[in-house]
Design a protein around this motif. Sequence first.
Motif, mmCIF file in Angstrom:
data_model
loop_
_atom_site.group_PDB
_atom_site.id
_atom_site.type_symbol
_atom_site.label_atom_id
_atom_site.label_comp_id
_atom_site.label_asym_id
_atom_site.label_seq_id
_atom_site.Cartn_x
_atom_site.Cartn_y
_atom_site.Cartn_z
ATOM 1 N N MET A 1 0.829 -1.201 0.000
ATOM 2 C CA MET A 1 0.000 0.000 0.000
ATOM 3 C C MET A 1 0.869 1.258 0.000
ATOM 4 N N LEU A 2 1.973 1.209 0.717
ATOM 5 C CA LEU A 2 2.888 2.342 0.741
ATOM 6 C C LEU A 2 3.495 2.557 -0.640
ATOM 7 N N LEU A 90 -11.462 0.543 2.450
ATOM 8 C CA LEU A 90 -10.358 -0.377 2.178
ATOM 9 C C LEU A 90 -9.848 -1.030 3.457
ATOM 10 N N SER A 91 -9.822 -0.279 4.554
ATOM 11 C CA SER A 91 -9.362 -0.856 5.815
ATOM 12 C C SER A 91 -10.300 -1.940 6.302
ATOM 13 N N ARG A 92 -11.571 -1.871 5.862
ATOM 14 C CA ARG A 92 -12.547 -2.904 6.209
ATOM 15 C C ARG A 92 -12.576 -4.031 5.187
ATOM 16 N N TRP A 213 -5.374 4.548 8.007
ATOM 17 C CA TRP A 213 -6.248 3.403 7.706
ATOM 18 C C TRP A 213 -5.642 2.512 6.631
ATOM 19 N N LEU A 214 -5.122 3.137 5.595
ATOM 20 C CA LEU A 214 -4.565 2.358 4.490
ATOM 21 C C LEU A 214 -3.348 1.551 4.935
ATOM 22 N N VAL A 220 -3.698 -7.210 4.255
ATOM 23 C CA VAL A 220 -4.861 -8.084 4.288
ATOM 24 C C VAL A 220 -6.028 -7.504 3.516
ATOM 25 N N THR A 221 -6.047 -6.172 3.324
ATOM 26 C CA THR A 221 -7.104 -5.563 2.540
ATOM 27 C C THR A 221 -7.275 -6.238 1.196
ATOM 28 N N GLY A 222 -6.184 -6.664 0.595
ATOM 29 C CA GLY A 222 -6.253 -7.216 -0.752
ATOM 30 C C GLY A 222 -6.963 -8.535 -0.858
ATOM 31 N N ILE A 223 -7.194 -9.228 0.265
ATOM 32 C CA ILE A 223 -7.816 -10.535 0.147
ATOM 33 C C ILE A 223 -9.123 -10.635 0.919
ATOM 34 N N THR A 224 -9.625 -9.548 1.455
ATOM 35 C CA THR A 224 -10.888 -9.604 2.154
ATOM 36 C C THR A 224 -12.014 -9.358 1.174
#
Length: 544
Positions: A1-2, A90-92, A213-214, A220-224
């Motif tokens: 994300m960074l 995205l954080s969710r 948040w990001l 893990v955001t990428g797979i939820t």
Amino acid sequence: MLVVGAVVLAALMLPGVWHLLRHGLTIVHEAAHAGVAVLVGRRLSGIRVHSDTSGLTVSRGRARGPGMVATVAAGYPGPALLGAAAAWLLSRGYALGVLWLLLLVVVLVLLQIRNWYGLWAVLVSGVALVAVTLWAPAQVQTVVAAGLTWFFLLGAPRAVVEMQVQRRRVRRRGGRDESDAGLLAGLTHVPAIVWVGAFLAVCGVLLAAGGAWLLAAWPVTGITYPPWADVPTCDPMCPSAASATAPGLPFSVCDSEAVSTPPEIEPHSGRNESLSLRRALALLDVCARETDPTGLTAAEIGRRLGVHKSTVLRLAAPLLESELLRRDTTSGRFRLGPGALRLGHAYLSTLDVESVAAPSLDELARTTGCLTVLTVPDGLQSRIAGHRPAPGTAGRAVPRLPSVVPLHCTAPGKAILSVAGTALLERAVAGGLRPVTPRSITDPGELRAEVLRTRRRGFAVDDREFDPDVRAVAAPVLDHTGDVVAALAVVGPAARMSAAAVQEHARSVVLAARTVTRRLGGAGLGPSAAAGGAAEDLRARRGA
């Protein structure tokens, strides 16, 4: 994300790229003006977006007053506010929700656009969003959503700085200041530079919040996945079951082999006995899966196997002799016989989950390169019943594993809760959701929602909830009665378990858990069970 944020920041520093991307900020900027104008009771006349990246929102109402001030002041914080909302989504874990939110903004602006260039700019933006939202892979959607979120968060303060630079040029030329800050100065008698500072402060706060948040959510955001991403259970009698892919999941989770062979296809030339045996076993499986206590007719079995009724009768003859099948003398329907019960008891008497899961633990450790763990339910905790170290760690110190772990903040625990029913979940909530790390779930409603998502996607994720340096993925194991008896998990350092790794490990864990479930005589969690669990969870949440 960074990395995504760094790429966006670099792009914003390039004048040509900034000029092109600035149109997106202008669209959201004008949408903010229009939205607040409607909220304060003004009558919206239209929106214009120009080729120089400027824009104009026309509304009718009182020329002065709080409503007009709010309408003018909404523009520059608008993109930053949208970026912060997208970062929260995205954080969710709702990357797709971010894209739908942006698409909604574009559609609403499209309804109010009043010039040709603006129509072209909005349509191009909308088409691009539709393409990504509907057809791009999940990973691409996540990267695009993250990139757009960073763009709005980082672009908003740059737009404020650009406005101030433009104001200074206009003042040096003796022109009239028609910027938002200049208009607000005329409406409120507060100097324009104060409004510029206020815009920068608001955008800075929203950038800090959104960035936090990001960065906290990645990777893990990428797979939820959204709660509606159910994992279907394949019918092993279907020849195409092996390639079934769950909607919303970027991988196939069903590896059941088709045991039905069409009559005209023989897998082993000249070996009709083998083909007949395969069909007889498939016949037994069809009867075993039938929920109607009266059984099935020969014609119904034939349709499910893809063979003629006479073939069913021929295959059933030796099964009836060995009492693996029974046939009702009145209706002629077939059911499993006492011989099947004897075989089942003989098989189950030799089983224990630790020994059955051992080969899958070994294979899972080999394929993932991570520590693999088997846990079994033990009251309001799960007990570690076995583990395999990551390959290549021979001779190294293996981290000491606790003997028991809580249910609410571990991947195996949440996997167990997802199929154990609401009684155990409510007992866990009543027992207190003690935080182990700052990321542990402590809110009952949030835990219920996470359990529902876990049940529907088929696996659980521990994102540094039990150990601040560890991530884990787990899937439940069921026995022949449909009860959860264990959970298989892959555990690894958070620094090395990226979104792509979590995604791939989830696929491996789900397949391994289903293999163990089949060896225990279980059939897995079917659609009806998932739907029932969802209904139970909904009732539980309403009662909370």
